[in-house]
Structures are given as structure tokens and as C-alpha cells.
Motif scaffolding. Sequence first.
Motif, PDB file in Angstrom:
ATOM      1  N   ALA A 106       0.836  -1.207   0.000  1.00  0.00           N
ATOM      2  CA  ALA A 106       0.000   0.000   0.000  1.00  0.00           C
ATOM      3  C   ALA A 106       0.871   1.258   0.000  1.00  0.00           C
ATOM      4  O   ALA A 106       0.591   2.211  -0.739  1.00  0.00           O
ATOM      5  N   LEU A 107       1.926   1.273   0.797  1.00  0.00           N
ATOM      6  CA  LEU A 107       2.823   2.430   0.821  1.00  0.00           C
ATOM      7  C   LEU A 107       3.490   2.626  -0.531  1.00  0.00           C
ATOM      8  O   LEU A 107       3.592   3.750  -1.024  1.00  0.00           O
ATOM      9  N   GLN A 108       3.942   1.531  -1.126  1.00  0.00           N
ATOM     10  CA  GLN A 108       4.599   1.625  -2.442  1.00  0.00           C
ATOM     11  C   GLN A 108       3.649   2.175  -3.494  1.00  0.00           C
ATOM     12  O   GLN A 108       4.064   2.901  -4.393  1.00  0.00           O
ATOM     13  N   GLU A 109       2.383   1.832  -3.366  1.00  0.00           N
ATOM     14  CA  GLU A 109       1.381   2.288  -4.323  1.00  0.00           C
ATOM     15  C   GLU A 109       0.718   3.604  -3.895  1.00  0.00           C
ATOM     16  O   GLU A 109      -0.236   4.049  -4.516  1.00  0.00           O
ATOM     17  N   LYS A 110       1.231   4.196  -2.811  1.00  0.00           N
ATOM     18  CA  LYS A 110       0.729   5.473  -2.287  1.00  0.00           C
ATOM     19  C   LYS A 110      -0.755   5.422  -1.957  1.00  0.00           C
ATOM     20  O   LYS A 110      -1.507   6.364  -2.191  1.00  0.00           O
ATOM     21  N   ARG A 111      -1.168   4.270  -1.394  1.00  0.00           N
ATOM     22  CA  ARG A 111      -2.552   4.081  -0.950  1.00  0.00           C
ATOM     23  C   ARG A 111      -2.577   4.104   0.568  1.00  0.00           C
ATOM     24  O   ARG A 111      -1.643   3.644   1.213  1.00  0.00           O
ATOM     25  N   PRO A 112      -3.656   4.604   1.143  1.00  0.00           N
ATOM     26  CA  PRO A 112      -3.777   4.515   2.608  1.00  0.00           C
ATOM     27  C   PRO A 112      -4.027   3.079   3.040  1.00  0.00           C
ATOM     28  O   PRO A 112      -4.458   2.242   2.244  1.00  0.00           O
ATOM     29  N   PHE A 113      -3.723   2.805   4.283  1.00  0.00           N
ATOM     30  CA  PHE A 113      -4.025   1.492   4.842  1.00  0.00           C
ATOM     31  C   PHE A 113      -5.525   1.370   5.045  1.00  0.00           C
ATOM     32  O   PHE A 113      -6.188   2.337   5.420  1.00  0.00           O
ATOM     33  N   THR A 114      -6.051   0.182   4.851  1.00  0.00           N
ATOM     34  CA  THR A 114      -7.463  -0.061   5.136  1.00  0.00           C
ATOM     35  C   THR A 114      -7.606  -0.416   6.610  1.00  0.00           C
ATOM     36  O   THR A 114      -6.635  -0.797   7.279  1.00  0.00           O
ATOM     37  N   ASN A 115      -8.830  -0.322   7.103  1.00  0.00           N
ATOM     38  CA  ASN A 115      -9.079  -0.732   8.486  1.00  0.00           C
ATOM     39  C   ASN A 115      -8.752  -2.199   8.686  1.00  0.00           C
ATOM     40  O   ASN A 115      -8.257  -2.591   9.746  1.00  0.00           O
ATOM     41  N   GLU A 116      -9.011  -3.016   7.667  1.00  0.00           N
ATOM     42  CA  GLU A 116      -8.718  -4.444   7.772  1.00  0.00           C
ATOM     43  C   GLU A 116      -7.217  -4.688   7.903  1.00  0.00           C
ATOM     44  O   GLU A 116      -6.785  -5.550   8.667  1.00  0.00           O
ATOM     45  N   MET A 117      -6.399  -3.930   7.158  1.00  0.00           N
ATOM     46  CA  MET A 117      -4.940  -4.039   7.280  1.00  0.00           C
ATOM     47  C   MET A 117      -4.497  -3.702   8.699  1.00  0.00           C
ATOM     48  O   MET A 117      -3.690  -4.411   9.294  1.00  0.00           O
ATOM     49  N   ARG A 118      -5.039  -2.620   9.203  1.00  0.00           N
ATOM     50  CA  ARG A 118      -4.678  -2.195  10.560  1.00  0.00           C
ATOM     51  C   ARG A 118      -5.150  -3.220  11.598  1.00  0.00           C
ATOM     52  O   ARG A 118      -4.443  -3.508  12.555  1.00  0.00           O
ATOM     53  N   ASP A 119      -6.354  -3.752  11.385  1.00  0.00           N
ATOM     54  CA  ASP A 119      -6.888  -4.742  12.328  1.00  0.00           C
ATOM     55  C   ASP A 119      -6.004  -5.985  12.396  1.00  0.00           C
ATOM     56  O   ASP A 119      -5.903  -6.622  13.445  1.00  0.00           O
ATOM     57  N   ARG A 120      -5.365  -6.348  11.302  1.00  0.00           N
ATOM     58  CA  ARG A 120      -4.459  -7.504  11.298  1.00  0.00           C
ATOM     59  C   ARG A 120      -3.092  -7.148  11.881  1.00  0.00           C
ATOM     60  O   ARG A 120      -2.401  -8.003  12.425  1.00  0.00           O
ATOM     61  N   TYR A 121      -2.699  -5.890  11.770  1.00  0.00           N
ATOM     62  CA  TYR A 121      -1.375  -5.438  12.194  1.00  0.00           C
ATOM     63  C   TYR A 121      -1.244  -5.247  13.712  1.00  0.00           C
ATOM     64  O   TYR A 121      -0.257  -5.657  14.311  1.00  0.00           O
ATOM     65  N   PHE A 122      -2.223  -4.619  14.338  1.00  0.00           N
ATOM     66  CA  PHE A 122      -2.057  -4.256  15.750  1.00  0.00           C
ATOM     67  C   PHE A 122      -1.943  -5.442  16.698  1.00  0.00           C
ATOM     68  O   PHE A 122      -1.184  -5.372  17.672  1.00  0.00           O
ATOM     69  N   PRO A 123      -2.613  -6.564  16.464  1.00  0.00           N
ATOM     70  CA  PRO A 123      -2.335  -7.739  17.317  1.00  0.00           C
ATOM     71  C   PRO A 123      -0.889  -8.235  17.182  1.00  0.00           C
ATOM     72  O   PRO A 123      -0.293  -8.715  18.152  1.00  0.00           O
ATOM     73  N   ILE A 124      -0.317  -8.088  15.987  1.00  0.00           N
ATOM     74  CA  ILE A 124       1.071  -8.508  15.772  1.00  0.00           C
ATOM     75  C   ILE A 124       2.015  -7.687  16.636  1.00  0.00           C
ATOM     76  O   ILE A 124       2.868  -8.234  17.343  1.00  0.00           O
TER      77      ILE A 124
END
Length: 178
Positions: free
Chosen positions: A53-71
Motif C-alpha cells: 500500500a505504501l509503495q502504491e501510495k494508498r492509505p491502509f485499510t481498516n482491515e490491514m490495521r486490524d491484522r497489524y495491531f495484534p502482531i
Amino acid sequence: MSQTLDLSSAPAILFLFGLSGSGKSYVGNLIGELTGCYVYHADDDITDEMILALQEKRPFTNEMRDRYFPIITEKILHLRQHHNFLVVTQAVYKQRHREYLCKNIPNMEMIFIDASDAVISQRLTTRNGGITGASALALRRDFEQPDSNIKVILNEGDKSMLVTQLNNYFSSAQPEKD
């Protein structure tokens, strides 16, 4: 800089968050340098889909964040087992993810690292590596301002100004209040 950093009344974990370019990593590294504490830059563990997403200059989706924060929550809890004092840096653009972190990580305080738009823009244009200005702009639209009870460090001065602000919050030698 002759000023001493006194974090004697700080919790075991300080979590620095804010916009890209605000200086979270800079402040975290300064705290690490002055205290010898471990500094974890949680951006080191963003997921492959977030990197894309960063490489494509797109914002993160809520689903991406939801998977990231438990990690990163698990990583922080693991690091805390090995370090008495820990500083974590990560943008945490959504309030619900800040609440998730606070709920799942004991003895932690979130601190908002802030800077003016002009300072942030200047930092992003002079950066070697890391997030691009275009990616930061895409993500900025997603940022939710923190609650008014969150401590704020204004990162627009020199190191001594940062130390003064941190000491005002966490020094055990707090001045008496009127």
C-alpha cells in the motif's frame, strides 16, 4: 546538552504516536540514547500488504490495521518480558487502535508527538528512505486526532526542549502546583 532526562515516574512502556514526519522515531531514539532503554520502532513489523500500500501510495485499510495491531501487541508484550523500560514508536492513526493497544498492554502510556504541517512537510522532503511525502499525505487523511487527555510532545525545537517536555510529564521531581 547538559540537561538530564528523568523518567522516574513514567510507566514501563511509553508509546509514541503521531503523523508521519512528526518525529516519533527521533524522540524515541533520543529517549533511548539518554536512558539506555530499548526502543522498538513498530514500523519495522508492518505487514507485506501494508508495504505494498505504501509503495502504491494508498492509505491502509481498516482491515490491514486490524491484522497489524495484534502482531505488534504480541511483540511489545514479548519485549517487555526482557526490558524493564521500553519505548515504542508507531503512527497509530485510528483512535480505536490506540484504545486496543491500551486495553491489551499493561503499564503503558500513549504520547502524541506533534509538529506543525510546515515542519512535517520539510522533514518528509529531506528524508532519505522511509515513507514518501505522497504516501504520508494519503495516510494523513486517515489520522484521527487523539483525545484531549493524551500527553503531547511538540517536536519543533532542539533536544533540550524535548527533554524539558518529557521531564515535565515524568520527572519525580515535579514542581509543586499552586
